[in-house]
Design a protein around this motif. Structure first.
Motif, PDB file in Angstrom:
ATOM      1  N   ALA A  43       0.813  -1.212   0.000  1.00 28.78           N
ATOM      2  CA  ALA A  43       0.000   0.000   0.000  1.00 28.78           C
ATOM      3  C   ALA A  43       0.851   1.269   0.000  1.00 28.78           C
ATOM      4  CB  ALA A  43      -0.937   0.016   1.206  1.00 28.78           C
ATOM      5  N   ALA A  44       2.185   1.115   0.039  1.00 35.13           N
ATOM      6  CA  ALA A  44       3.058   2.288   0.165  1.00 35.13           C
ATOM      7  C   ALA A  44       2.821   3.296  -0.958  1.00 35.13           C
ATOM      8  CB  ALA A  44       4.513   1.854   0.178  1.00 35.13           C
ATOM      9  N   GLY A  45       2.649   2.792  -2.179  1.00 38.21           N
ATOM     10  CA  GLY A  45       2.475   3.689  -3.319  1.00 38.21           C
ATOM     11  C   GLY A  45       1.235   4.535  -3.207  1.00 38.21           C
ATOM     12  N   ARG A  46       0.133   3.903  -2.759  1.00 38.84           N
ATOM     13  CA  ARG A  46      -1.123   4.647  -2.687  1.00 38.84           C
ATOM     14  C   ARG A  46      -1.168   5.583  -1.485  1.00 38.84           C
ATOM     15  NH1 ARG A  46      -5.992   0.903  -2.648  1.00 38.84           N
ATOM     16  NH2 ARG A  46      -4.397  -0.682  -2.451  1.00 38.84           N
ATOM     17  N   MET A  47      -0.319   5.327  -0.510  1.00 38.61           N
ATOM     18  CA  MET A  47      -0.330   6.168   0.685  1.00 38.61           C
ATOM     19  C   MET A  47       0.438   7.460   0.510  1.00 38.61           C
ATOM     20  SD  MET A  47       0.138   3.521   3.771  1.00 38.61           S
ATOM     21  CE  MET A  47       0.999   4.783   4.670  1.00 38.61           C
ATOM     22  N   THR A  48       1.332   7.487  -0.471  1.00 40.52           N
ATOM     23  CA  THR A  48       2.259   8.621  -0.578  1.00 40.52           C
ATOM     24  C   THR A  48       1.530   9.947  -0.731  1.00 40.52           C
ATOM     25  OG1 THR A  48       3.598   7.051  -1.793  1.00 40.52           O
ATOM     26  CG2 THR A  48       4.412   9.298  -1.645  1.00 40.52           C
ATOM     27  N   VAL A  49       0.567  10.008  -1.645  1.00 41.40           N
ATOM     28  CA  VAL A  49      -0.090  11.296  -1.927  1.00 41.40           C
ATOM     29  C   VAL A  49      -0.873  11.819  -0.718  1.00 41.40           C
ATOM     30  CG1 VAL A  49      -1.765  12.459  -3.389  1.00 41.40           C
ATOM     31  CG2 VAL A  49      -0.152  10.858  -4.397  1.00 41.40           C
ATOM     32  N   PRO A  50      -1.753  11.022  -0.108  1.00 38.33           N
ATOM     33  CA  PRO A  50      -2.448  11.539   1.079  1.00 38.33           C
ATOM     34  C   PRO A  50      -1.484  11.899   2.192  1.00 38.33           C
ATOM     35  CG  PRO A  50      -3.476   9.526   0.318  1.00 38.33           C
ATOM     36  CD  PRO A  50      -2.229   9.678  -0.471  1.00 38.33           C
ATOM     37  N   LEU A  51      -0.421  11.106   2.346  1.00 42.56           N
ATOM     38  CA  LEU A  51       0.549  11.384   3.402  1.00 42.56           C
ATOM     39  C   LEU A  51       1.220  12.731   3.171  1.00 42.56           C
ATOM     40  CD1 LEU A  51       2.269  10.471   5.831  1.00 42.56           C
ATOM     41  CD2 LEU A  51       3.819   9.415   4.208  1.00 42.56           C
ATOM     42  N   LEU A  52       1.688  12.945   1.938  1.00 42.45           N
ATOM     43  CA  LEU A  52       2.373  14.208   1.640  1.00 42.45           C
ATOM     44  C   LEU A  52       1.421  15.394   1.793  1.00 42.45           C
ATOM     45  CD1 LEU A  52       4.737  13.522  -1.369  1.00 42.45           C
ATOM     46  CD2 LEU A  52       5.322  14.159   0.947  1.00 42.45           C
ATOM     47  N   LEU A  53       0.177  15.225   1.355  1.00 40.88           N
ATOM     48  CA  LEU A  53      -0.787  16.319   1.487  1.00 40.88           C
ATOM     49  C   LEU A  53      -1.044  16.629   2.952  1.00 40.88           C
ATOM     50  CD1 LEU A  53      -3.475  15.719  -1.277  1.00 40.88           C
ATOM     51  CD2 LEU A  53      -1.658  17.389  -1.196  1.00 40.88           C
ATOM     52  N   GLY A  54      -1.196  15.585   3.769  1.00 46.54           N
ATOM     53  CA  GLY A  54      -1.415  15.801   5.190  1.00 46.54           C
ATOM     54  C   GLY A  54      -0.242  16.518   5.833  1.00 46.54           C
ATOM     55  N   LEU A  55       0.966  16.063   5.483  1.00 50.69           N
ATOM     56  CA  LEU A  55       2.153  16.706   6.041  1.00 50.69           C
ATOM     57  C   LEU A  55       2.231  18.160   5.604  1.00 50.69           C
ATOM     58  CD1 LEU A  55       4.858  13.926   5.625  1.00 50.69           C
ATOM     59  CD2 LEU A  55       3.762  14.679   7.717  1.00 50.69           C
ATOM     60  N   ALA A  56       1.837  18.429   4.356  1.00 51.53           N
ATOM     61  CA  ALA A  56       1.911  19.799   3.842  1.00 51.53           C
ATOM     62  C   ALA A  56       0.977  20.715   4.618  1.00 51.53           C
ATOM     63  CB  ALA A  56       1.557  19.818   2.365  1.00 51.53           C
ATOM     64  N   PHE A  57      -0.209  20.208   4.966  1.00 55.43           N
ATOM     65  CA  PHE A  57      -1.148  21.052   5.705  1.00 55.43           C
ATOM     66  C   PHE A  57      -0.604  21.394   7.090  1.00 55.43           C
ATOM     67  CE2 PHE A  57      -4.478  19.567   2.727  1.00 55.43           C
ATOM     68  CZ  PHE A  57      -4.855  20.817   2.305  1.00 55.43           C
ATOM     69  N   MET A  58       0.075  20.435   7.721  1.00 54.75           N
ATOM     70  CA  MET A  58       0.649  20.715   9.044  1.00 54.75           C
ATOM     71  C   MET A  58       1.817  21.686   8.920  1.00 54.75           C
ATOM     72  SD  MET A  58       0.686  16.839  10.236  1.00 54.75           S
ATOM     73  CE  MET A  58      -0.702  15.852   9.820  1.00 54.75           C
ATOM     74  N   GLU A  59       2.642  21.436   7.913  1.00 53.66           N
ATOM     75  CA  GLU A  59       3.801  22.300   7.675  1.00 53.66           C
ATOM     76  C   GLU A  59       3.346  23.740   7.464  1.00 53.66           C
ATOM     77  OE1 GLU A  59       7.038  20.835   6.685  1.00 53.66           O
ATOM     78  OE2 GLU A  59       7.948  22.813   6.675  1.00 53.66           O
ATOM     79  N   ALA A  60       2.210  23.880   6.782  1.00 50.18           N
ATOM     80  CA  ALA A  60       1.727  25.212   6.420  1.00 50.18           C
ATOM     81  C   ALA A  60       1.485  26.075   7.646  1.00 50.18           C
ATOM     82  CB  ALA A  60       0.452  25.082   5.606  1.00 50.18           C
ATOM     83  N   LEU A  61       1.090  25.456   8.770  1.00 51.53           N
ATOM     84  CA  LEU A  61       0.780  26.257   9.956  1.00 51.53           C
ATOM     85  C   LEU A  61       2.003  27.023  10.431  1.00 51.53           C
ATOM     86  CD1 LEU A  61      -1.388  23.630  11.815  1.00 51.53           C
ATOM     87  CD2 LEU A  61      -2.160  25.576  10.491  1.00 51.53           C
ATOM     88  N   THR A  62       3.140  26.326  10.464  1.00 51.16           N
ATOM     89  CA  THR A  62       4.371  27.020  10.848  1.00 51.16           C
ATOM     90  C   THR A  62       4.737  28.084   9.823  1.00 51.16           C
ATOM     91  OG1 THR A  62       5.132  24.997  11.897  1.00 51.16           O
ATOM     92  CG2 THR A  62       6.773  26.683  11.503  1.00 51.16           C
ATOM     93  N   LEU A  63       4.536  27.732   8.553  1.00 50.73           N
ATOM     94  CA  LEU A  63       4.927  28.664   7.498  1.00 50.73           C
ATOM     95  C   LEU A  63       4.046  29.910   7.517  1.00 50.73           C
ATOM     96  CD1 LEU A  63       5.651  26.092   4.710  1.00 50.73           C
ATOM     97  CD2 LEU A  63       7.283  27.474   5.948  1.00 50.73           C
ATOM     98  N   PHE A  64       2.793  29.759   7.919  1.00 49.81           N
ATOM     99  CA  PHE A  64       1.925  30.935   8.022  1.00 49.81           C
ATOM    100  C   PHE A  64       2.485  31.897   9.064  1.00 49.81           C
ATOM    101  CE2 PHE A  64      -2.038  28.428   6.564  1.00 49.81           C
ATOM    102  CZ  PHE A  64      -1.551  28.472   5.273  1.00 49.81           C
ATOM    103  N   VAL A  65       2.917  31.330  10.189  1.00 54.27           N
ATOM    104  CA  VAL A  65       3.512  32.176  11.230  1.00 54.27           C
ATOM    105  C   VAL A  65       4.760  32.862  10.671  1.00 54.27           C
ATOM    106  CG1 VAL A  65       4.593  32.186  13.504  1.00 54.27           C
ATOM    107  CG2 VAL A  65       2.617  30.736  13.080  1.00 54.27           C
ATOM    108  N   PHE A  66       5.563  32.080   9.963  1.00 53.24           N
ATOM    109  CA  PHE A  66       6.791  32.626   9.368  1.00 53.24           C
ATOM    110  C   PHE A  66       6.465  33.788   8.426  1.00 53.24           C
ATOM    111  CE2 PHE A  66       9.923  32.527   5.923  1.00 53.24           C
ATOM    112  CZ  PHE A  66      11.083  32.712   6.654  1.00 53.24           C
ATOM    113  N   ALA A  67       5.465  33.592   7.585  1.00 52.71           N
ATOM    114  CA  ALA A  67       5.084  34.644   6.632  1.00 52.71           C
ATOM    115  C   ALA A  67       4.543  35.862   7.370  1.00 52.71           C
ATOM    116  CB  ALA A  67       4.042  34.101   5.654  1.00 52.71           C
TER     117      ALA A  67
END
Lengths: 77, 242
Positions: A43-67
């Protein structure tokens, strides 16, 4: 303390605080993803996209503060 | 002393990036715009050369590389929205991916942001906001075009809490370009800032670690932008999947 020094201190604290939250959430997500891949490697292949999207949304919170820090830095005198 | 000089140079470079180079039709042309033109020219030239003599079984390495890239992009979009819609949207989504990837990597070339007329486009909010607005308008346009009145109607469903859900949906659509553009801009700009800070602290070898990370981030950010665009377009153009 001058306004700039105060702003710099506040910005560092805000960034650190938001980074703690993001890192905690991302660590949890990644560890669960690793668990899932370990249990079902196909299932690794199918998990990559949702995983990356989820990580991106979390990452964005810090980046919003940075911006925001950079946007507000122009107003400090 | 050299550290001080570096810090000073870094501070002035940040200001110079937004300096106006010249005016064209009354519009200000900055380093970012000229870099965008150069990148567009490079990408167009590259794909023109790569697709000049197409063969059914690729003999040249260039054609194989381009075919691999296009097929991976197409495969990804097809997996998300199905064959029929993928054929329609791959040109838009693929262009986003290629342009953002090239822009992100242009920031890693020595001199980016310091030489006049050369700055990574995606490290400026104006550029990423422009890209995100294209996504926003494309989402609305294709949503109305494909679903017609249903697209508007779905914003009110479920009807029991129609006013609330409509406000939530509108808010969601308006915030999307903001988050999409801020994520890309802050990632690339933040990476550049960290490299600069490390460069000022210890000029030798230390920035290499962050530059390596930037190589990965540049790709991931381009991928995330395209993946989110794909998700938004899929959602707007219909709920059914085969």
């Amino acid at each position: 303390m001058t306004g700039v020094a105060l702003f710099a201190a506040a910005a560092i604290v805000a960034l650190a605080a938001s980074a703690i939250g993001s890192a905690h959430a991302q660590g949890k997500t990644a560890s669960h993803a690793m668990d899932a891949i370990g249990r079902n490697p196909e299932a690794a292949g199918r998990m990559t996209v949702p995983l990356l999207l989820g990580l991106a949304f979390m990452e964005a919170l810090t980046l919003f503060v940075f911006a925001m820090v950079f946007v507000l830095a122009g107003r400090v005198s | 002393m050299s550290f001080l000089w570096l810090a000073e140079g870094a501070a002035t470079a940040a200001g110079e990036q937004n300096a106006v180079l010249f005016h064209l039709f009354g519009l200000e042309v900055t380093s970012v715009v000229t870099t965008e033109w150069a990148l567009m020219a490079i990408v167009i030239l590259f794909f023109f050369i790569a697709t000049r003599r197409l063969e059914r079984v690729p003999k040249s390495r260039l054609q194989s590389v381009v075919e691999f890239a296009v097929e991976s992009l197409y495969g990804f979009v097809k997996g998300q929205m199905g064959e029929e819609r993928a054929r329609e949207f791959v040109p838009l989504i693929g262009s986003f991916f290629i342009f953002i990837l090239v822009s992100n990597y242009s920031g890693l070339i020595p001199g980016a942001g310091h030489v006049a007329g050369f700055a990574a486009p995606t490290s400026h909010w104006s550029v990423t906001l422009g890209l995100a607005l294209v996504v926003f308008f494309a989402t609305q346009y294709y949503g109305v075009k494909k679903q017609g009145f249903n697209y508007i109607k779905r914003m009110f469903q479920p009807y029991i809490i129609a006013p609330l859900i409509f406000v939530m949906n509108v808010l969601d659509h308006v915030v999307r370009p903001m988050s999409l553009s801020l994520r890309l801009y802050a990632n690339i700009f933040g990476g550049e800032t960290v490299v600069l800070a490390l460069l000022v602290a210890i000029p030798y070898f230390l920035p290499i670690t962050t530059l390596l990370l930037e190589l990965i981030f540049g790709f991931i950010q381009a991928f995330i932008f395209t993946a989110l665009t794909t998700v938004y377009l899929t959602e707007a153009t219909g709920e059914e999947e085969e």
